[in-house]
Design a protein around this motif. Structure first.
Motif, PDB file in Angstrom:
ATOM      1  N   GLY A  18       0.831  -1.209   0.000  1.00 11.06           N
ATOM      2  CA  GLY A  18       0.000   0.000   0.000  1.00 11.06           C
ATOM      3  C   GLY A  18       0.857   1.247   0.000  1.00 11.06           C
ATOM      4  N   SER A  22       0.591   5.919   4.910  1.00 10.59           N
ATOM      5  CA  SER A  22       1.157   4.929   5.839  1.00 10.59           C
ATOM      6  C   SER A  22       2.279   4.139   5.164  1.00 10.59           C
ATOM      7  CB  SER A  22       0.075   3.955   6.316  1.00 10.59           C
ATOM      8  OG  SER A  22      -1.116   4.632   6.570  1.00 10.59           O
ATOM      9  N   GLU A  40       1.946  -1.608  -4.768  1.00 15.98           N
ATOM     10  CA  GLU A  40       0.752  -0.761  -4.855  1.00 15.98           C
ATOM     11  C   GLU A  40      -0.199  -1.364  -5.898  1.00 15.98           C
ATOM     12  OE1 GLU A  40      -0.954   1.795  -3.444  1.00 15.98           O
ATOM     13  OE2 GLU A  40      -2.335   1.471  -5.107  1.00 15.98           O
ATOM     14  N   ALA A  41      -1.458  -1.539  -5.468  1.00 14.23           N
ATOM     15  CA  ALA A  41      -2.437  -2.211  -6.334  1.00 14.23           C
ATOM     16  C   ALA A  41      -2.755  -1.403  -7.588  1.00 14.23           C
ATOM     17  CB  ALA A  41      -3.719  -2.464  -5.542  1.00 14.23           C
ATOM     18  N   HIS A  48      -5.089   7.783  -0.623  1.00 16.70           N
ATOM     19  CA  HIS A  48      -6.080   8.853  -0.446  1.00 16.70           C
ATOM     20  C   HIS A  48      -5.505  10.249  -0.685  1.00 16.70           C
ATOM     21  CE1 HIS A  48      -9.204   6.418   2.092  1.00 16.70           C
ATOM     22  NE2 HIS A  48      -8.975   5.899   0.908  1.00 16.70           N
ATOM     23  N   GLY A  66      -9.199  13.669  -2.017  1.00 12.01           N
ATOM     24  CA  GLY A  66      -9.036  12.763  -0.865  1.00 12.01           C
ATOM     25  C   GLY A  66      -8.546  13.602   0.297  1.00 12.01           C
ATOM     26  N   ILE A  68      -7.229  16.550   2.180  1.00 15.45           N
ATOM     27  CA  ILE A  68      -7.278  17.965   1.796  1.00 15.45           C
ATOM     28  C   ILE A  68      -6.570  18.860   2.826  1.00 15.45           C
ATOM     29  CG2 ILE A  68      -8.778  19.894   1.100  1.00 15.45           C
ATOM     30  CD1 ILE A  68     -11.066  17.746   0.819  1.00 15.45           C
ATOM     31  N   VAL A  69      -6.926  18.689   4.107  1.00 13.77           N
ATOM     32  CA  VAL A  69      -6.465  19.668   5.101  1.00 13.77           C
ATOM     33  C   VAL A  69      -5.784  19.029   6.308  1.00 13.77           C
ATOM     34  CG1 VAL A  69      -8.117  21.516   4.581  1.00 13.77           C
ATOM     35  CG2 VAL A  69      -8.789  19.656   6.123  1.00 13.77           C
ATOM     36  N   TYR A  75      -1.386  17.516  13.848  1.00  6.47           N
ATOM     37  CA  TYR A  75      -0.625  16.767  12.840  1.00  6.47           C
ATOM     38  C   TYR A  75       0.867  17.077  13.006  1.00  6.47           C
ATOM     39  CZ  TYR A  75      -5.105  16.170  10.262  1.00  6.47           C
ATOM     40  OH  TYR A  75      -6.391  15.857   9.879  1.00  6.47           O
ATOM     41  N   VAL A 240      -1.433  -7.193  -4.181  1.00  6.36           N
ATOM     42  CA  VAL A 240      -1.025  -8.401  -3.468  1.00  6.36           C
ATOM     43  C   VAL A 240      -2.277  -9.233  -3.202  1.00  6.36           C
ATOM     44  CG1 VAL A 240      -0.019  -9.281  -1.328  1.00  6.36           C
ATOM     45  CG2 VAL A 240       0.975  -7.273  -2.450  1.00  6.36           C
ATOM     46  N   HIS A 270      -5.781  -1.158   4.027  1.00  3.00           N
ATOM     47  CA  HIS A 270      -6.842  -1.054   5.028  1.00  3.00           C
ATOM     48  C   HIS A 270      -6.960  -2.363   5.816  1.00  3.00           C
ATOM     49  CE1 HIS A 270      -8.682   2.177   2.168  1.00  3.00           C
ATOM     50  NE2 HIS A 270      -7.524   2.528   2.688  1.00  3.00           N
ATOM     51  N   HIS A 372     -13.620   4.306   3.923  1.00  8.42           N
ATOM     52  CA  HIS A 372     -13.317   4.929   5.217  1.00  8.42           C
ATOM     53  C   HIS A 372     -13.468   3.902   6.335  1.00  8.42           C
ATOM     54  CE1 HIS A 372     -14.416   8.643   3.018  1.00  8.42           C
ATOM     55  NE2 HIS A 372     -13.571   9.208   3.844  1.00  8.42           N
ATOM     56  N   ALA A 400      -4.172   4.362   8.543  1.00 11.31           N
ATOM     57  CA  ALA A 400      -4.916   5.380   9.292  1.00 11.31           C
ATOM     58  C   ALA A 400      -5.916   4.726  10.246  1.00 11.31           C
ATOM     59  CB  ALA A 400      -5.628   6.313   8.317  1.00 11.31           C
ATOM     60  N   PHE A 406      -7.136   9.555  10.115  1.00 10.00           N
ATOM     61  CA  PHE A 406      -6.686  10.737   9.373  1.00 10.00           C
ATOM     62  C   PHE A 406      -5.215  10.611   8.960  1.00 10.00           C
ATOM     63  CE2 PHE A 406     -10.343  11.725  11.883  1.00 10.00           C
ATOM     64  CZ  PHE A 406     -11.174  12.283  10.927  1.00 10.00           C
ATOM     65  N   HIS A 407      -4.733  11.619   8.232  1.00 13.67           N
ATOM     66  CA  HIS A 407      -3.389  11.535   7.656  1.00 13.67           C
ATOM     67  C   HIS A 407      -2.311  11.388   8.734  1.00 13.67           C
ATOM     68  CE1 HIS A 407      -2.896  11.556   3.388  1.00 13.67           C
ATOM     69  NE2 HIS A 407      -1.760  12.230   3.433  1.00 13.67           N
TER      70      HIS A 407
HETATM   71  C1  FAD Z   1     -12.754  12.079   0.616  1.00 11.39           C
HETATM   72  C2  FAD Z   1     -11.750  12.003   1.718  1.00 11.39           C
HETATM   73  C3  FAD Z   1     -11.273  13.168   2.309  1.00 11.39           C
HETATM   74  C4  FAD Z   1     -10.336  13.096   3.336  1.00 11.39           C
HETATM   75  N1  FAD Z   1      -9.845  14.269   3.851  1.00 11.39           N
HETATM   76  C5  FAD Z   1      -8.907  14.213   4.808  1.00 11.39           C
HETATM   77  C6  FAD Z   1      -8.312  15.417   5.274  1.00 11.39           C
HETATM   78  O1  FAD Z   1      -8.617  16.504   4.780  1.00 11.39           O
HETATM   79  N2  FAD Z   1      -7.395  15.327   6.272  1.00 11.39           N
HETATM   80  C7  FAD Z   1      -7.017  14.124   6.814  1.00 11.39           C
HETATM   81  O2  FAD Z   1      -6.177  14.111   7.707  1.00 11.39           O
HETATM   82  N3  FAD Z   1      -7.554  12.973   6.364  1.00 11.39           N
HETATM   83  C8  FAD Z   1      -8.469  12.987   5.380  1.00 11.39           C
HETATM   84  N4  FAD Z   1      -8.993  11.814   4.891  1.00 11.39           N
HETATM   85  C9  FAD Z   1      -8.632  10.534   5.526  1.00 11.39           C
HETATM   86  C10 FAD Z   1      -7.595   9.735   4.719  1.00 11.39           C
HETATM   87  O3  FAD Z   1      -8.225   8.527   4.425  1.00 11.39           O
HETATM   88  C11 FAD Z   1      -6.379   9.483   5.539  1.00 11.39           C
HETATM   89  O4  FAD Z   1      -5.867  10.780   5.832  1.00 11.39           O
HETATM   90  C12 FAD Z   1      -5.224   8.707   4.894  1.00 11.39           C
HETATM   91  O5  FAD Z   1      -4.911   9.307   3.675  1.00 11.39           O
HETATM   92  C13 FAD Z   1      -5.410   7.205   4.723  1.00 11.39           C
HETATM   93  O6  FAD Z   1      -4.113   6.685   4.483  1.00 11.39           O
HETATM   94  P1  FAD Z   1      -3.774   5.122   4.482  1.00 11.39           P
HETATM   95  O7  FAD Z   1      -2.331   5.010   4.156  1.00 11.39           O
HETATM   96  O8  FAD Z   1      -4.240   4.485   5.733  1.00 11.39           O
HETATM   97  O9  FAD Z   1      -4.685   4.490   3.339  1.00 11.39           O
HETATM   98  P2  FAD Z   1      -4.761   4.799   1.786  1.00 11.39           P
HETATM   99  O10 FAD Z   1      -4.344   6.173   1.481  1.00 11.39           O
HETATM  100  O11 FAD Z   1      -6.114   4.360   1.359  1.00 11.39           O
HETATM  101  O12 FAD Z   1      -3.668   3.826   1.150  1.00 11.39           O
HETATM  102  C14 FAD Z   1      -3.851   2.441   1.013  1.00 11.39           C
HETATM  103  C15 FAD Z   1      -3.166   2.007  -0.279  1.00 11.39           C
HETATM  104  O13 FAD Z   1      -3.134   0.577  -0.331  1.00 11.39           O
HETATM  105  C16 FAD Z   1      -3.343   0.183  -1.668  1.00 11.39           C
HETATM  106  N5  FAD Z   1      -3.783  -1.220  -1.668  1.00 11.39           N
HETATM  107  C17 FAD Z   1      -4.989  -1.702  -1.288  1.00 11.39           C
HETATM  108  N6  FAD Z   1      -5.025  -3.036  -1.442  1.00 11.39           N
HETATM  109  C18 FAD Z   1      -3.811  -3.411  -1.912  1.00 11.39           C
HETATM  110  C19 FAD Z   1      -3.249  -4.659  -2.278  1.00 11.39           C
HETATM  111  N7  FAD Z   1      -3.931  -5.793  -2.173  1.00 11.39           N
HETATM  112  N8  FAD Z   1      -1.982  -4.684  -2.743  1.00 11.39           N
HETATM  113  C20 FAD Z   1      -1.263  -3.547  -2.866  1.00 11.39           C
HETATM  114  N9  FAD Z   1      -1.766  -2.331  -2.533  1.00 11.39           N
HETATM  115  C21 FAD Z   1      -3.019  -2.259  -2.057  1.00 11.39           C
HETATM  116  C22 FAD Z   1      -4.395   1.160  -2.151  1.00 11.39           C
HETATM  117  O14 FAD Z   1      -4.484   1.196  -3.557  1.00 11.39           O
HETATM  118  C23 FAD Z   1      -3.892   2.464  -1.533  1.00 11.39           C
HETATM  119  O15 FAD Z   1      -3.000   3.125  -2.395  1.00 11.39           O
HETATM  120  C24 FAD Z   1      -9.892  11.847   3.823  1.00 11.39           C
HETATM  121  C25 FAD Z   1     -10.362  10.684   3.222  1.00 11.39           C
HETATM  122  C26 FAD Z   1     -11.250  10.757   2.164  1.00 11.39           C
HETATM  123  C27 FAD Z   1     -11.670   9.480   1.503  1.00 11.39           C
END
Ligand code: FAD
Length: 428
Positions: A18, A22, A40-41, A48, A66, A68-69, A75, A240, A270, A372, A400, A406-407
């Motif tokens: 991913g 993270s 990365e898938a 996001h 995704g 934004i702030v 943070y 994966v 996730h 989410h 997250a 969140f980020h």
């Molecule tokens: C519309 C929206 C607005 C948001 N706004 C904010 C904001 O303003 N501020 C804030 O702090 N947070 C915000 N968030 C929350 C945001 O989800 C988190 O901040 C954070 O980006 C999530 O990060 P992550 O690394 O956990 O997951 P993700 O960013 O979802 O990364 C997971 C990655 O794993 C990859 N993946 C999945 N399955 C596989 C697999 N089998 N093999 C390989 N790769 C795979 C996916 O393609 C993806 O790239 C927002 C979310 C959304 C949806």
């Protein structure tokens, strides 16, 4: 089956699954010390962190749909990362509005005029009760939830006998917009987590809020700067499908590819995906990962102003579109991108999560599905137990979902994993 648990040694092979904040964070921290492969898938790095480009009058406008702030108080690690990478940032404007049944009732938090923009409200006792309930909530919520950490949001509302308007037009819309969660699910949300979040983000303060920021030119700019520093084996379009642990090492099977073996694995996707691909999860891993499910939400970037409040005075950066006439299966929220990212008003841009009405085709720029994390009382236990499974069978978990979604949570979870693997970030 024998599974190997050993202390990480520099130079070992590490797989990261991913490339959201993270996975990118973990790869950035670990790649100088380990041989890291990032899977990365999709065909794009960032998860996001997704900036799309809108073409208007021969101008390209970058818009984040995704992440934004952020703010500098809640943070701290992300802020240090952006400082270190010299990521350009600019002030954002955070304000909140609720519009009920397409304008039957609405208010905005941007200024006093927005709150009182609906004159007939002043004649309704329920409106003044709402005012009083918000005041009481801000004063009592921390104490109420500290005494009972297992209380749900619904129980908190009932305990103080808060009115229907407080529930329907304030607490559930506001928190539903924050966690992209429908009202019915927000009622089950752990009150303790919600109140801590409100407290830390200054939302219980009756005077003023933190300054929020956004990445100038879109979040893709920080992703690019981070990528420029990473020396790892980056595998795009590499979903994966299966991970299995044995005494020989950790085997990773990617779609259409041979099995590869690693010394350590970091799941940065996730929790539900992790559970799906970790084929030999034990009962503890299963219990933790299944306690935080994900919900799909559709987001549409468009120009249809009918998904904003009827009264312009109420227009705010985040608008909860409430529908009290039917069951709300999903949270419907419009992000006013002009206000959030200082995009010139002559090109109105709205990003609506789960629109509650049809948006005309000609107003739509792009559509995307995001997932989410959804929290209830099981999440509290899962967060408490997560450290117990970290590093077992050389398997590490971040995302997250390991925090409040969140980020900063995603990045912090990566820092924690890196620390446990013997690598510290370049700051205290
Ligand atoms: C519309 C929206 C607005 C948001 N706004 C904010 C904001 O303003 N501020 C804030 O702090 N947070 C915000 N968030 C929350 C945001 O989800 C988190 O901040 C954070 O980006 C999530 O990060 P992550 O690394 O956990 O997951 P993700 O960013 O979802 O990364 C997971 C990655 O794993 C990859 N993946 C999945 N399955 C596989 C697999 N089998 N093999 C390989 N790769 C795979 C996916 O393609 C993806 O790239 C927002 C979310 C959304 C949806």
């Amino acid at each position: 089956m024998v599974q190997r648990t050993s202390l990480p040694k520099r130079g070992q092979k590490v797989a990261v699954i991913g490339s959201g904040i993270s996975g990118l964070g973990a790869t950035w921290l670990l790649s100088p010390h380990f041989e890291v492969t990032l899977f990365e898938a999709t065909g794009r790095i960032g998860g996001h962190a997704l900036t799309v480009s809108v073409n208007r009058n021969d101008m390209e406008i970058p818009v984040d749909i995704g992440f934004i702030v952020f703010n500098k108080v809640n943070y701290p690690n992300l802020t240090k990362l952006f400082d270190l990478l010299e990521v350009p940032i600019q002030k954002s404007n955070m304000s909140f509005a609720v519009t009920v049944n397409e304008g039957e009732f609405e208010y905005g938090s941007g200024n006093i005029g927005a709150f009182f923009s609906y004159p007939t409200n002043l004649l309704k006792p329920a409106f003044w009760e709402l005012f009083l309930d918000i005041f009481t909530f801000c004063k009592t919520a921390v104490k109420d939830t500290a005494s009972d950490p297992n209380m749900s949001v619904e129980e908190l509302i009932r305990r103080r006998n808060f009115g229907k308007w407080f529930e329907k037009y304030y607490l559930l819309p506001m928190s539903g917009a924050i966690w992209s969660t429908p009202r019915s699910e927000m009622l089950k949300f752990p009150a303790n987590l919600l109140v801590k979040f409100f407290e830390h983000h200054g939302l219980l303060s009756l005077t003023g809020q933190y300054q929020w920021w956004t990445v100038s030119g879109g979040s893709k700019n920080y992703v690019q700067k981070l990528m420029a520093q990473i020396k790892a084996n980056i595998r795009l379009n590499a979903p994966v499908e299966a991970v299995q642990r044995s005494s020989e090492g950790i085997s990773v099977k990617t779609k259409g590819q041979e099995v590869e073996t690693f010394d350590h694995i970091i799941f940065a996707c996730h929790s539900n995906t992790t559970l799906e691909i970790l084929k030999d999860s034990n009962s503890e891993e299963h219990s933790i990962l299944s306690s935080i499910p994900y919900r799909s939400n559709r987001i549409i970037l468009h120009q249809d102003a009918s998904l904003m409040p009827k009264r312009k005075a109420c227009w705010s950066s985040w608008v909860y579109l409430a529908n009290t006439k039917g069951d709300e299966e999903q949270a419907s929220v419009t992000y006013w991108m002009n206000s959030l990212q200082a995009i010139p008003m002559k090109t109105p841009l709205f990003a609506t999560l789960n629109p509650n009405k049809t948006i005309p085709e000609e107003s739509i720029f792009v559509e995307h599905i995001f997932e989410h994390p959804q929290y209830d009382y099981r999440a509290v236990q899962a967060h408490e137990n997560l450290p117990k499974i970290q590093g077992q069978a050389n398997t590490w978990f971040c995302g997250a979902w390991a925090g409040m979604g969140f980020h900063e949570d995603g990045f912090l979870s990566a820092i924690k994993v890196a620390r446990m693997m013997g690598v510290n970030p370049p700051w205290n």
